[in-house]
Each structure stands twice: as structure tokens, then as C-alpha cells.
Scaffold this active site. Sequence first.
Site, PDB file in Angstrom:
ATOM      1  CG  ASP A 253      -2.025  -1.070   1.095  1.00  0.00           C
ATOM      2  OD1 ASP A 253      -2.411  -1.416  -0.039  1.00  0.00           O
ATOM      3  OD2 ASP A 253      -2.449  -1.588   2.150  1.00  0.00           O
ATOM      4  CB  ALA A 254       4.308   1.925  -0.711  1.00  0.00           C
ATOM      5  N   GLY A 255       1.681   2.744  -2.880  1.00  0.00           N
ATOM      6  CA  GLY A 255       1.374   3.474  -4.105  1.00  0.00           C
ATOM      7  C   GLY A 255       2.149   3.015  -5.313  1.00  0.00           C
TER       8      GLY A 255
ATOM      9  CG  PHE B  58      -0.574   7.212  -7.913  1.00  0.00           C
ATOM     10  CD1 PHE B  58      -1.804   7.721  -8.306  1.00  0.00           C
ATOM     11  CD2 PHE B  58       0.493   8.095  -7.782  1.00  0.00           C
ATOM     12  CE1 PHE B  58      -1.963   9.080  -8.565  1.00  0.00           C
ATOM     13  CE2 PHE B  58       0.342   9.449  -8.037  1.00  0.00           C
ATOM     14  CZ  PHE B  58      -0.890   9.942  -8.429  1.00  0.00           C
TER      15      PHE B  58
ATOM     16  CG  ASP C 194      -3.130  -2.549  -8.079  1.00  0.00           C
ATOM     17  OD1 ASP C 194      -3.949  -1.632  -7.905  1.00  0.00           O
ATOM     18  OD2 ASP C 194      -2.521  -3.111  -7.152  1.00  0.00           O
TER      19      ASP C 194
ATOM     20  CE  LYS D 258      -0.246  -5.844  -9.095  1.00  0.00           C
ATOM     21  NZ  LYS D 258       0.819  -5.247  -8.272  1.00  0.00           N
TER      22      LYS D 258
ATOM     23  N   GLY E 106       3.695  -6.229  -2.872  1.00  0.00           N
ATOM     24  CA  GLY E 106       4.200  -6.104  -1.514  1.00  0.00           C
ATOM     25  C   GLY E 106       5.514  -5.362  -1.497  1.00  0.00           C
TER      26      GLY E 106
ATOM     27  CD  GLU F  83       2.100  -2.241  -9.549  1.00  0.00           C
ATOM     28  OE1 GLU F  83       1.435  -2.500  -8.536  1.00  0.00           O
ATOM     29  OE2 GLU F  83       1.612  -1.702 -10.579  1.00  0.00           O
ATOM     30  N   GLY F  84       6.161  -4.737  -8.845  1.00  0.00           N
ATOM     31  CA  GLY F  84       6.211  -5.817  -7.870  1.00  0.00           C
ATOM     32  C   GLY F  84       4.930  -5.930  -7.071  1.00  0.00           C
TER      33      GLY F  84
END
Length: 277
Positions: A12-14, A17, A65, A48, A130, A127-128
Site C-alpha cells: 500500500d505504498a502506491g 499509482f 492494479d 505485473k 508487496g 510492478e512488484g
Amino acid sequence: MKQFFITATDTDAGKTFVSCALIKAFTQPLTHHNNHSTNKTLSVAAFKPIAAGCELVDGQLINEDAKRLSEFANCQQSIADINPIAFEQAIAPHIAAKIQNKRLSVAQINDHYQQVKSLNADVILVEGAGGWRLPLGPLPLIANSVNANTHTEINTESNADKIKPAYQFLSDFVKVAELDVILIVNMKLGCLNHALLTYETIKADGLHCIAWIANCAASEPMNNLSENISELEQLLPMPKIAQFDFYSDLDSQGKAITFHDKIHLAAQKINLAPLVT
């Protein structure tokens, strides 16, 4: 071809986004971000590999996402191309896989990644999920395997409770694919420790962390935000290429701000020079 892996100090660090904002920045005319007098735009493919927390739509698991990434990448990829491994439950992916009697592996992810590479995009953005050390699950134990220290055989049936299996992690895929890493720092209490530990682990894995982004993912900014960012600029050796404030859903006049509007605003704040040189 430029290949980047987006990781973060925590969940949940963005990541999505920021990933969408990076894609938007890359796909704008180059005159917008490095002062070259050309209107060429770059082709950008998104990947992803693993997502947990999906909605079943017409028989296909759709991750929000991955859907967002598909809206900005410009290589005509399907959502399944972008996100080949999807689980409905919003839990740790390797646990979701175990529930379904499935295994996750670096080889499996790399096979999917090779298909993305075959698109020959100018940029691939991965995109990773976690944080950096996302577990893929334990490697299978081999019955009667040889103990490297004692050169004696291990019977995995009788000693199953005593043997701790080796694990694979998503970071192992990054090592295999030799991707450059961009670190998103979730600006909240504890971020200095999280950022330094993550960076040091990436470096210990033999990979290059080439840039970091300060992201205020929460609506309430952390106390002493500017001081914390200044500390990170001193402590982290790679350049900070962007700082994102929290974007509200309404502007000062009460007008709705869409996700695409937010991405457009964020993309203007990214300095791509360290990524394209």
C-alpha cells in the site's frame, strides 16, 4: 530497451499509482521531460507478474492494479498479458497458490516475462507486489537428498518436521532478469528504516537501485515530512526523481479529480533524466 522493476518499502505504498505516472511520463513527447527537440514518444510495456485480490469478470480474474497499468501502457497488451498470475483472495500470493494446490516459481514468472520482452518495447516497467522480499513459496524438498555439510542422505519423510525448505522470492526473478530497480518510499513513520533496509538488501542482491520516489500515500502527511525527505536524500545514494503529495478526489473548487487527472499531474513531476541516460 530499458527495464525497470518498481518496488516499495511496504505494501500500500502506491506502486501502481507511481507505475502509471512513470508510464505516462515515458509516453509523453520527449520534449516534455528531457528538453530534446523531438516529438518522438516511447513504447512502454507493463508487467505485473503476480496479483492477489481480483474480481471474476466473465470468467477472467481481473486485478484493478493491472487494469490501471493497461490503461497507460501503449503496447496493446491484454490484462492477462500484463498480469498472468492472478488470485481472487486478497492474501499473500504464495498462500493463495497453496490453497489452490499451485506453486509459484521464478522460472514460471520469467517465462511470462520473456513474452513481454518479445514486444520489443522501448521501456518495460515491472510492478512488484508487496515489498522487496515477497515470498513465492518453498522450493520442493527432494526425497533422500544429500546434505551438503555432512554428505549424508536426508529422508524427507521421517525428518519433514526438522527440515526448513529453501524459499524463492519475487526478488529472485528480478535478479534473473537483471532489472534496474526504482524504490518507492512510503512517507510515514518508520520510512527511514524501511527505505535503508530495502536499499541495502537490493544492493546485497547484486542489483542496481537507480532512483527513488517519495510518495505520500496517506491523506494525512507525516510529521516533519520535509525533514524526513531531506534525511533520505542524504542517506540514499541514488537520486530522488519525484515527490508526490497525496491527491484528493476533489480540487479546491469541489470538482472531481479522476485517476487519470491525478496521473497526468504526477507525471509532470517526474525527472526521467536518470532513467533514460
